[in-house]
Design an enzyme around this catalytic site. Structure first.
Site, PDB file in Angstrom:
ATOM      1  N   THR A 195      15.109  17.855 -13.234  1.00 21.50           N
ATOM      2  CA  THR A 195      15.667  19.389 -13.061  1.00 21.50           C
ATOM      3  C   THR A 195      14.692  20.588 -12.038  1.00 21.50           C
ATOM      4  O   THR A 195      13.549  20.603 -12.415  1.00 21.50           O
ATOM      5  CB  THR A 195      16.140  20.710 -14.033  1.00 21.50           C
ATOM      6  OG1 THR A 195      16.863  21.264 -13.776  1.00 21.50           O
ATOM      7  CG2 THR A 195      15.034  20.849 -15.180  1.00 21.50           C
ATOM      8  N   ASP A 220      24.178  33.835 -19.990  1.00 25.32           N
ATOM      9  CA  ASP A 220      23.477  34.274 -21.204  1.00 25.32           C
ATOM     10  C   ASP A 220      23.978  35.277 -21.244  1.00 25.32           C
ATOM     11  O   ASP A 220      23.906  35.326 -22.355  1.00 25.32           O
ATOM     12  CB  ASP A 220      22.220  34.450 -20.912  1.00 25.32           C
ATOM     13  CG  ASP A 220      21.671  33.436 -21.427  1.00 25.32           C
ATOM     14  OD1 ASP A 220      22.246  31.809 -21.786  1.00 25.32           O
ATOM     15  OD2 ASP A 220      20.270  32.584 -20.763  1.00 25.32           O
ATOM     16  N   ASP A 228      22.479  18.353 -19.213  1.00 25.01           N
ATOM     17  CA  ASP A 228      24.079  18.755 -18.817  1.00 25.01           C
ATOM     18  C   ASP A 228      24.253  19.907 -19.877  1.00 25.01           C
ATOM     19  O   ASP A 228      24.712  19.420 -20.753  1.00 25.01           O
ATOM     20  CB  ASP A 228      25.327  18.107 -18.031  1.00 25.01           C
ATOM     21  CG  ASP A 228      25.649  18.480 -17.102  1.00 25.01           C
ATOM     22  OD1 ASP A 228      25.600  19.144 -16.199  1.00 25.01           O
ATOM     23  OD2 ASP A 228      27.108  18.047 -16.642  1.00 25.01           O
TER      24      ASP A 228
HETATM   25  P1  IMP Z   1      23.905  22.768 -15.680  1.00 27.84           P
HETATM   26  O1  IMP Z   1      23.607  21.742 -16.779  1.00 27.84           O
HETATM   27  O2  IMP Z   1      22.369  23.182 -14.956  1.00 27.84           O
HETATM   28  O3  IMP Z   1      24.761  21.546 -14.601  1.00 27.84           O
HETATM   29  O4  IMP Z   1      25.206  23.795 -17.063  1.00 27.84           O
HETATM   30  C1  IMP Z   1      26.323  24.211 -16.097  1.00 27.84           C
HETATM   31  C2  IMP Z   1      26.556  25.331 -16.143  1.00 27.84           C
HETATM   32  O5  IMP Z   1      25.904  26.216 -17.230  1.00 27.84           O
HETATM   33  C3  IMP Z   1      25.748  26.350 -15.086  1.00 27.84           C
HETATM   34  O6  IMP Z   1      25.840  27.626 -15.039  1.00 27.84           O
HETATM   35  C4  IMP Z   1      24.416  26.869 -16.181  1.00 27.84           C
HETATM   36  O7  IMP Z   1      23.989  28.350 -15.178  1.00 27.84           O
HETATM   37  C5  IMP Z   1      25.234  27.206 -17.397  1.00 27.84           C
HETATM   38  N1  IMP Z   1      24.284  26.911 -18.458  1.00 27.84           N
HETATM   39  C6  IMP Z   1      23.901  25.917 -18.530  1.00 27.84           C
HETATM   40  N2  IMP Z   1      22.698  26.275 -19.703  1.00 27.84           N
HETATM   41  C7  IMP Z   1      22.997  27.469 -20.213  1.00 27.84           C
HETATM   42  C8  IMP Z   1      22.627  28.513 -21.368  1.00 27.84           C
HETATM   43  O8  IMP Z   1      21.180  27.786 -21.965  1.00 27.84           O
HETATM   44  N3  IMP Z   1      22.394  29.821 -21.129  1.00 27.84           N
HETATM   45  C9  IMP Z   1      23.446  29.925 -20.476  1.00 27.84           C
HETATM   46  N4  IMP Z   1      24.357  29.702 -19.096  1.00 27.84           N
HETATM   47  C10 IMP Z   1      23.556  28.231 -18.804  1.00 27.84           C
END
Ligand code: IMP
Length: 200
Positions: A7, A155, A69
């Site tokens: 990432t 968040d 993810d």
């Molecule tokens: P990804 O895992 O980066 O693909 O996250 C998918 C979506 O969920 C994205 O919009 C991230 O910003 C959101 N997201 C992932 N982890 C968190 C978290 O811990 N808190 C809030 N949003 C999250």
């Protein structure tokens, strides 16, 4: 042992490296490698995307890789945005766009119908093996408006069960202890500790 986090998201790197502080483990990120393109998250499950990211990054770096993810599954929206959480408000959207879209769709949802679940799937890819899948979830509800400037993503609108604050209002140490990713990382930590001990 060295592993690479698949990432470039600084929020995630911060959370993951804090949680996976293990003696004998060196954490690399994609910033340590040049020319690794962004992995396209085009699978329709969190597990599919996490595995794809871990495998592609392993393929290019040859290091053990760890990818995650995450999806936010909202009861009132029948599990949406789920695996499509990142681009919920469209390609190139911001965190704020996603949060505002979700709040708008939830405008008619009363307090009793604002339940949601954050789910993180972690894939760890070792050479010559299928990715190992680890999962963590955190139940909670969607706030009525944006609250707090900490963290990232959703968040500011997610209130974990048993708390009054949103993730965005919480100290990172507390979020890490109770969150979906925190729980999945706890499992990943146990798994990596076993691997390190095996290598000794
Ligand atoms: P990804 O895992 O980066 O693909 O996250 C998918 C979506 O969920 C994205 O919009 C991230 O910003 C959101 N997201 C992932 N982890 C968190 C978290 O811990 N808190 C809030 N949003 C999250």
């Amino acid at each position: 042992m060295e592993i690479v986090l698949a990432t470039r998201n600084r929020g995630k790197v911060k959370e993951i490296s804090k949680k996976l502080k293990i003696p004998g483990l060196k954490m690399l990120t994609l910033d340590d490698f040049k020319n690794i393109p962004e992995v396209v998250e085009d699978k329709n499950t969190l597990e599919g995307n996490a595995s794809k990211k871990a495998c592609e990054v392993h393929e290019r770096t040859k290091y053990i890789s760890l990818a995650d993810d995450t999806g936010l599954e909202v009861d009132f929206l029948k599990g949406a945005p789920g695996v499509y959480s990142a681009r919920f408000a469209g390609t190139g959207c911001t965190y704020l766009d996603n949060n505002l879209k979700l709040l708008k769709l939830m405008a008619k949802a009363p307090a009793s119908k604002r339940g949601a679940l954050f789910r993180t799937v972690i894939a760890v890819k070792l050479p010559g093996e299928k990715p190992v899948i680890l999962q963590g979830v955190c139940r909670g509800k969607i706030a009525l408006n944006l609250r707090g400037k900490k963290g990232f993503g959703y968040d500011p609108i997610f209130i974990p069960a048993g708390y009054k604050k949103t993730y965005g209002e919480m100290a990172l140490t507390l979020k890490n202890r109770i969150s979906h990713r925190g729980k999945a990382l706890e499992k990943a930590k146990k798994y990596l500790l076993k691997l390190i001990n095996k290598q000794k």
